[in-house]
Scaffold this motif. Sequence first.
Motif, mmCIF file in Angstrom:
data_model
loop_
_atom_site.group_PDB
_atom_site.id
_atom_site.type_symbol
_atom_site.label_atom_id
_atom_site.label_comp_id
_atom_site.label_asym_id
_atom_site.label_seq_id
_atom_site.Cartn_x
_atom_site.Cartn_y
_atom_site.Cartn_z
ATOM 1 N N VAL A 73 0.851 -1.195 0.000
ATOM 2 C CA VAL A 73 0.000 0.000 0.000
ATOM 3 C C VAL A 73 0.880 1.235 0.000
ATOM 4 C CG1 VAL A 73 -1.752 1.313 1.242
ATOM 5 C CG2 VAL A 73 -1.857 -1.182 1.205
ATOM 6 N N GLN A 74 0.774 2.053 -1.046
ATOM 7 C CA GLN A 74 1.542 3.277 -1.141
ATOM 8 C C GLN A 74 0.617 4.485 -1.154
ATOM 9 O OE1 GLN A 74 4.131 3.060 -4.561
ATOM 10 N NE2 GLN A 74 5.663 1.910 -3.449
ATOM 11 N N PHE A 75 1.179 5.634 -0.861
ATOM 12 C CA PHE A 75 0.397 6.862 -0.857
ATOM 13 C C PHE A 75 -0.225 7.085 -2.229
ATOM 14 C CE2 PHE A 75 -0.377 11.324 -1.449
ATOM 15 C CZ PHE A 75 -0.925 11.719 -0.244
ATOM 16 N N HIS A 76 -1.520 7.426 -2.232
ATOM 17 C CA HIS A 76 -2.214 7.673 -3.489
ATOM 18 C C HIS A 76 -3.300 8.720 -3.255
ATOM 19 C CE1 HIS A 76 -4.509 4.609 -1.320
ATOM 20 N NE2 HIS A 76 -5.594 5.061 -1.936
ATOM 21 N N TYR A 77 -3.698 9.390 -4.327
ATOM 22 C CA TYR A 77 -4.754 10.391 -4.253
ATOM 23 C C TYR A 77 -6.088 9.791 -4.663
ATOM 24 C CZ TYR A 77 -1.223 14.065 -3.825
ATOM 25 O OH TYR A 77 -0.188 14.858 -3.397
ATOM 26 N N HIS A 78 -7.168 10.279 -4.042
ATOM 27 C CA HIS A 78 -8.517 9.893 -4.440
ATOM 28 C C HIS A 78 -9.419 11.105 -4.307
ATOM 29 C CE1 HIS A 78 -9.365 9.724 -0.129
ATOM 30 N NE2 HIS A 78 -8.337 8.893 0.002
ATOM 31 N N GLN A 79 -10.675 10.966 -4.685
ATOM 32 C CA GLN A 79 -11.616 12.073 -4.625
ATOM 33 C C GLN A 79 -11.873 12.488 -3.175
ATOM 34 O OE1 GLN A 79 -15.189 10.810 -6.578
ATOM 35 N NE2 GLN A 79 -14.340 10.955 -8.634
ATOM 36 N N THR A 80 -12.370 13.720 -3.014
ATOM 37 C CA THR A 80 -12.826 14.142 -1.705
ATOM 38 C C THR A 80 -14.134 13.420 -1.380
ATOM 39 O OG1 THR A 80 -14.014 16.010 -2.679
ATOM 40 C CG2 THR A 80 -11.777 16.416 -1.916
ATOM 41 N N VAL A 81 -14.650 13.623 -0.172
ATOM 42 C CA VAL A 81 -15.871 12.940 0.261
ATOM 43 C C VAL A 81 -17.037 13.287 -0.667
ATOM 44 C CG1 VAL A 81 -17.509 12.624 2.158
ATOM 45 C CG2 VAL A 81 -15.063 12.948 2.646
#
Length: 296
Positions: free
Chosen positions: A45-53
């Motif tokens: 598991v590496q740092f990744h971006y996803h959508q806001t809530v």
Amino acid sequence: MTTGTDKPGPGAEPTRFGLEAQIKRNPHGDFGKVQRERPPFEKDVQFHYHQTVDVDWKVGSGATDDEWKTHKKIELDPYGPDRNPVDNYKMLISAVTPRPIGFVSTVSKDGVRNLAPFSYFTMVNHDPPIFCLGFSKGTGAPKDTAANILETKELTINIISEWFVEAANYCSTNAPTDVDEWKLSGLTPLASSKVKPEHVAESAFSVEAKLIHSHEWTSKVTGNPSGTLVLVEGVNFHVREDVINEQRNIIDPVKLQSVSRLGGITYGRTTSGYELLRPDFDSESKKPEFEEALSK
């Protein structure tokens, strides 16, 4: 006490409100057994971006979930007759999260090295670079790190990453003053340029710092000294070459793998994030929902 337990200074004796006598850090009994029964560490598991809530959130919309409406808030007086300071300690470290950890290296006036983690830590200014550290004084005597900073006015602050968190945590042991945490942890000291204390080679980001101000707090329950605040100025930085960009002004969270403190003995990983722009008032005020929000 902040992150772990920096050892108490010479002559320290427990008191009724000594934190270490009351906290009971291990909530599990056989912690080793509990640890081994848990799923293995997720190395992939590496740092990744996803959508806001809620990517469609609009001005004035408030919370994205109404669950909070089903619960009431209770009021707690930190100085209530039935409230022990340790209750405030446990509540605050589990509520004010995640907290960055300052892994602090100092050298006493007699040349004895000390290395300990503290989560009463953050930066408070960038020009000049100013950091604050808090040292609780549950036994009424200053901890080695605090005493060293007050006496020598020098330290290094190191950011903890996943690849050496166990070693850093071991430095929170309540060892006698003359025990060298560097050796116990197996971590590698690197010479600093502008201060005497060494910085941690394994840390991807380290700060050489000097004391500029300190303040001692007094317990409103016992009337005894209960903690020390220090403000320090960063006078030199050490950054691992692969974690910083070409302009040397942004650290890559994927490579830093920074670790934070949560409540109790829990650490937190930094594995995901989302981005939110800071609203520009001039452009936002032109939107129809802006006036609607103000008129409510």
